[in-house]
Design an enzyme around this catalytic site. Structure first.
Site, PDB file in Angstrom:
ATOM      1  N   LYS A 176       0.846  -1.208   0.000  1.00  0.00           N
ATOM      2  CA  LYS A 176       0.000   0.000   0.000  1.00  0.00           C
ATOM      3  C   LYS A 176       0.878   1.254   0.000  1.00  0.00           C
ATOM      4  O   LYS A 176       0.575   2.234  -0.689  1.00  0.00           O
ATOM      5  CB  LYS A 176      -0.961  -0.024   1.204  1.00  0.00           C
ATOM      6  CG  LYS A 176      -2.061  -1.068   1.043  1.00  0.00           C
ATOM      7  CD  LYS A 176      -2.900  -1.309   2.291  1.00  0.00           C
ATOM      8  CE  LYS A 176      -3.847  -2.504   2.059  1.00  0.00           C
ATOM      9  NZ  LYS A 176      -4.653  -2.889   3.212  1.00  0.00           N
ATOM     10  N   GLN A 210      -4.991  -1.473   9.471  1.00  0.00           N
ATOM     11  CA  GLN A 210      -4.939  -2.803   8.859  1.00  0.00           C
ATOM     12  C   GLN A 210      -5.597  -3.837   9.770  1.00  0.00           C
ATOM     13  O   GLN A 210      -5.330  -3.885  10.977  1.00  0.00           O
ATOM     14  CB  GLN A 210      -3.474  -3.181   8.572  1.00  0.00           C
ATOM     15  CG  GLN A 210      -3.287  -4.493   7.841  1.00  0.00           C
ATOM     16  CD  GLN A 210      -3.785  -4.458   6.391  1.00  0.00           C
ATOM     17  OE1 GLN A 210      -3.906  -3.399   5.779  1.00  0.00           O
ATOM     18  NE2 GLN A 210      -4.081  -5.618   5.836  1.00  0.00           N
ATOM     19  N   ASP A 257     -11.324   3.084   4.345  1.00  0.00           N
ATOM     20  CA  ASP A 257     -11.747   1.679   4.306  1.00  0.00           C
ATOM     21  C   ASP A 257     -13.265   1.548   4.304  1.00  0.00           C
ATOM     22  O   ASP A 257     -13.794   0.448   4.129  1.00  0.00           O
ATOM     23  CB  ASP A 257     -11.221   0.950   5.554  1.00  0.00           C
ATOM     24  CG  ASP A 257     -10.067   0.028   5.230  1.00  0.00           C
ATOM     25  OD1 ASP A 257      -9.982  -0.426   4.076  1.00  0.00           O
ATOM     26  OD2 ASP A 257      -9.275  -0.233   6.143  1.00  0.00           O
TER      27      ASP A 257
HETATM   28  N1  GUN Z   1      -7.088  -6.685   5.832  1.00  0.00           N
HETATM   29  C1  GUN Z   1      -7.328  -7.382   4.697  1.00  0.00           C
HETATM   30  N2  GUN Z   1      -7.889  -6.579   3.767  1.00  0.00           N
HETATM   31  C2  GUN Z   1      -8.001  -5.353   4.329  1.00  0.00           C
HETATM   32  C3  GUN Z   1      -8.506  -4.107   3.856  1.00  0.00           C
HETATM   33  O1  GUN Z   1      -8.982  -3.957   2.726  1.00  0.00           O
HETATM   34  N3  GUN Z   1      -8.444  -3.074   4.751  1.00  0.00           N
HETATM   35  C4  GUN Z   1      -7.955  -3.240   6.002  1.00  0.00           C
HETATM   36  N4  GUN Z   1      -7.968  -2.170   6.805  1.00  0.00           N
HETATM   37  N5  GUN Z   1      -7.488  -4.374   6.463  1.00  0.00           N
HETATM   38  C5  GUN Z   1      -7.511  -5.433   5.627  1.00  0.00           C
END
Ligand code: GUN
Length: 285
Positions: free
Chosen positions: A50, A94, A117
């Site tokens: 990311k 995350q 998110d």
């Molecule tokens: N863990 C796995 N996929 C995601 C996501 O799209 N966002 C977040 N915050 N955590 C994740």
């Protein structure tokens, strides 16, 4: 029949190039802050991707990595700090968080305008009401893929397997908004195959290898595999490989939904920056 494979990498590259162009045109810094708690190697890998993708799109990023034992109150303090920081446009915590931390408390505590998110109750509620602002990146990426490949949703039978807040539920809402007839299946569904066999579109988002087998799929159906499972034979999705022999369109794992998730996160971050600069505050924030 042999399914057409969705090239999520190519589409993600296209979305990311567009975001990079839009960030440059925006003319002001755009910043994403990530919070990662604990030692899960996959989470560290994802967050690293990311940050790399952000940098390539001209988005600044801040990387907060905290030890597994960090008390919930410290995580809440950090999220409050990032919410109040005018230099931060988007916040991504995350998931999963360690067991002693209440995930919904953490996501509910952030400024919904920065919740890239789409997990804050305001953003989830807006999606439910048909007034979306920030929508979780994975289902958003799936919708973008379906659009790109010309999958007709209006009047179609869509079956979503998995009812998570981050994929299954928002996926169902997005498909409903496009006039699909949506069935949301989950671990207590009796006879999953009975539902999937009549579906024009199946989205599998459970995290269980081999969950969807070829006998469960109607010939020519679109099958979207959101699963990422680490097995002895490498990374596999929730959908058996031989589903490709019956499906019309299929997302391979890895390399399809995953890259789109990152691309849509960048797009959400730019959207958050635009809304904040233009003073389009999220009601309730
Ligand atoms: N863990 C796995 N996929 C995601 C996501 O799209 N966002 C977040 N915050 N955590 C994740």
């Amino acid at each position: 029949m042999t399914a057409t494979l969705v090239d999520g990498k190519a589409l993600a590259a296209k979305v990311r190039a567009q975001v990079a162009e839009d960030v440059a045109a925006f003319g002001e810094p755009v910043c994403l802050a990530t919070v990662l708690v604990g030692d899960d190697p996959a989470s560290h890998l994802y967050v690293g991707w990311k940050h790399k993708a952000s940098a390539e799109a001209g988005i600044e990023s801040r990387d907060h990595r905290l030890p597994e034992a960090t008390p919930e109150s410290e995580i809440l303090d950090l999220v409050a700090e990032l919410s109040a920081d005018d230099g931060v446009d988007g916040i991504l915590v995350q998931l999963p968080l360690p067991g002693h931390v209440d995930e919904s408390l953490v996501t509910s505590s952030m400024d919904p305008a920065k919740d890239v998110d789409g997990l804050h109750p305001i953003n989830a509620g807006r999606l439910f009401l048909g007034q979306p602002l920030h929508v979780p990146a994975t289902p958003l990426g799936v919708m973008r893929m379906l659009e790109e490949y010309g999958v007709e949703l209006k009047g179609s039978e869509a079956v979503v397997i998995g009812r998570s807040e981050i994929v299954g539920k928002p996926m169902a809402m997005l498909l409903l908004a496009e006039h699909a007839t949506v069935t949301l299946c989950h671990s207590r569904t009796v006879d999953l195959a009975q539902h999937t066999r009549r579906a024009d579109l199946v989205v599998a988002a459970v995290g269980r290898p081999g969950l969807v087998t070829r006998d469960m799929i109607k010939p020519g159906a679109t099958v979207i595999d959101v699963g990422i499972n680490r097995t002895e034979s490498g990374i596999v999705g929730d959908v058996d490989r031989d589903v490709a022999e019956v499906a019309g369109l299929l997302t391979p794992v890895p390399g399809s939904v995953g890259p789109m998730t990152i691309a849509m996160l960048l797009s959400n971050t730019l959207q958050a920056a635009r809304h904040r600069r233009l003073g389009l505050a999220v009601p309730g924030s």
